[in-house]
Design a protein around this motif. Structure first.
Motif, PDB file in Angstrom:
ATOM      1  N   VAL A 117       0.826  -1.204   0.000  1.00 47.29           N
ATOM      2  CA  VAL A 117       0.000   0.000   0.000  1.00 47.29           C
ATOM      3  C   VAL A 117       0.865   1.260   0.000  1.00 47.29           C
ATOM      4  CG1 VAL A 117      -1.930  -1.187   1.098  1.00 47.29           C
ATOM      5  CG2 VAL A 117      -0.274   0.020   2.528  1.00 47.29           C
ATOM      6  N   GLU A 120       1.897   1.768  -3.612  1.00 48.60           N
ATOM      7  CA  GLU A 120       0.731   2.256  -4.349  1.00 48.60           C
ATOM      8  C   GLU A 120       0.527   3.752  -4.130  1.00 48.60           C
ATOM      9  OE1 GLU A 120      -3.744   0.587  -4.860  1.00 48.60           O
ATOM     10  OE2 GLU A 120      -3.181   1.114  -2.805  1.00 48.60           O
ATOM     11  N   ASP A 121       0.664   4.182  -2.882  1.00 49.92           N
ATOM     12  CA  ASP A 121       0.477   5.590  -2.546  1.00 49.92           C
ATOM     13  C   ASP A 121       1.599   6.447  -3.130  1.00 49.92           C
ATOM     14  OD1 ASP A 121      -0.971   7.681  -0.868  1.00 49.92           O
ATOM     15  OD2 ASP A 121       1.039   7.826  -0.030  1.00 49.92           O
ATOM     16  N   GLN A 124       1.430   7.299  -6.794  1.00 53.37           N
ATOM     17  CA  GLN A 124       0.344   8.212  -7.169  1.00 53.37           C
ATOM     18  C   GLN A 124       0.628   9.660  -6.781  1.00 53.37           C
ATOM     19  OE1 GLN A 124      -3.109   6.550  -5.269  1.00 53.37           O
ATOM     20  NE2 GLN A 124      -3.295   4.851  -6.714  1.00 53.37           N
ATOM     21  N   ARG A 149      -3.884  -0.225   4.877  1.00 54.24           N
ATOM     22  CA  ARG A 149      -4.398   1.008   4.251  1.00 54.24           C
ATOM     23  C   ARG A 149      -4.839   2.021   5.311  1.00 54.24           C
ATOM     24  NH1 ARG A 149      -4.824   0.157  -1.145  1.00 54.24           N
ATOM     25  NH2 ARG A 149      -5.256  -1.982  -1.845  1.00 54.24           N
TER      26      ARG A 149
END
Length: 342
Positions: A117, A120-121, A124, A149
């Motif tokens: 996670v 992923e963050d 972005q 998360r």
């Protein structure tokens, strides 16, 4: 190997890699810089210049946001039983922590789901510098994806499931880093068996910024510090890098140093076993247990009665560890194959 959608480029020159990645990001693409933790310091000055570039370019209307500059620090100093002392240097994090807190973060995912996670963050985000510190050894899985998360939102979490006395603790453990989390949880498991009357809270910190503990978009300041760490109970920090990083973050929180102890890297290392690195730097589960017994006994009379005998017991464990690794060249089975049982 080349692919029209991206590139994997490898060379033993951190300076060159840094330059490549900066140029790559300026073309509007995304990238990751993976390196040995000990050698990230080689590009510390280059990152300083890039951070200044981000700060000055953000107000310019015509400049589009850039994908974040992402580093993965691995081959961590806590697991250098082959390379040894030369590859044990967590100083890069301290350098980054002095940069602009509003867009610079250091992540310490505690397990694989937390790493997923976090990646992923980071991929972005824009106009940011992200440092992810993650070992590459097989490790316990502490959190579900959903729990990971949730913790990512604030960069800090109270693991109430780790101890039944978490709501009203005699002592608070704060773990920062994957290897530190293992030692903290091992210490908690020992305390649950040996002194169940000692109430313990585990706080896991998975993000640090120059602004404070937790996420840079909402760091833990004095007003909500007590939510995690209580108003008056002892706090035992187990930190991946140098203790000064934590001391720096505690400064603005007021006079709490009388209830804080920090177990961190003390520049002690050699080519040795993984657990012996913790013993040498006093970050081992046994050192944490002894610290918790001393600090917890200040608030728990039942613990006070057993404190000295238990401390002697775990000092003997440390002696046993030393004799074992000298004879067999590896850690004790109960250390090497330890698993969370609760």
């Amino acid at each position: 190997w080349m692919d029209p959608k991206g590139r994997i480029m490898e060379i033993l020159s951190e300076h060159t890699l840094q330059g490549w990645l900066q140029g790559y990001l300026l073309t509007g693409r995304h990238g990751l810089f993976a390196t040995y933790e000990a050698f990230a310091m080689i590009v510390a000055s280059m990152i300083d210049q890039y951070a200044k570039f981000i700060k000055l370019s953000k107000p310019i209307a015509w400049r589009k946001p850039l994908a974040s500059l992402n580093y993965i620090l691995t081959s961590l100093g806590w697991r250098q039983e082959h390379n040894g002392f030369s590859h044990q240097n967590p100083g890069f994090v301290g350098s980054i922590m002095m940069k602009h807190g509003e867009f610079t973060s250091v992540y310490f995912p505690a397990d694989a789901n937390s790493l997923l996670v976090t990646l992923e963050d980071c991929m972005q985000r824009t106009n940011a510098v992200n440092i992810i510190v993650a070992g590459k050894q097989k490790m316990p899985q502490w959190l579900t994806l959903q729990q990971a998360r949730e913790q990512l939102k604030t960069g800090i979490g109270t693991w109430d499931w780790a101890h039944p006395g978490s709501k009203n603790p005699d002592v608070v453990f704060a773990a920062i880093g994957d290897y530190m989390t293992i030692e903290t949880m091992a210490a908690v498991s020992i305390l649950r068996k040996e002194v169940p009357e000692l109430n313990v809270r585990v706080v896991n910190i998975s993000e640090l910024t120059a602004l404070g503990f937790g996420d840079e978009r909402g760091p833990v300041h004095k007003r909500n510090f007590e939510k995690y760490f209580t108003a008056d109970r002892p706090i035992i920090f187990s930190y991946h890098g140098y203790a000064d990083v934590i001391k720096q973050m505690l400064w603005d929180l007021g006079c709490i140093e009388d209830r804080v102890s920090i177990h961190a890297y003390q520049e002690e290392g050699t080519t040795t076993t993984p657990f012996d690195m913790h013993v040498r730097n006093q970050t081992s589960r046994f050192h944490l247990v002894m610290d918790a017994l001393v600090e917890g006994s200040k608030y728990n009379e039942l613990v006070r009665k057993r404190r000295d005998d238990l401390i002697c017991k775990y000092k003997r464990y440390l002696d046993q560890h030393q004799k074992y690794i000298l004879k067999y060249g590896k850690d004790l089975d109960e250390i090497e194959n330890w698993k969370w049982e609760f």
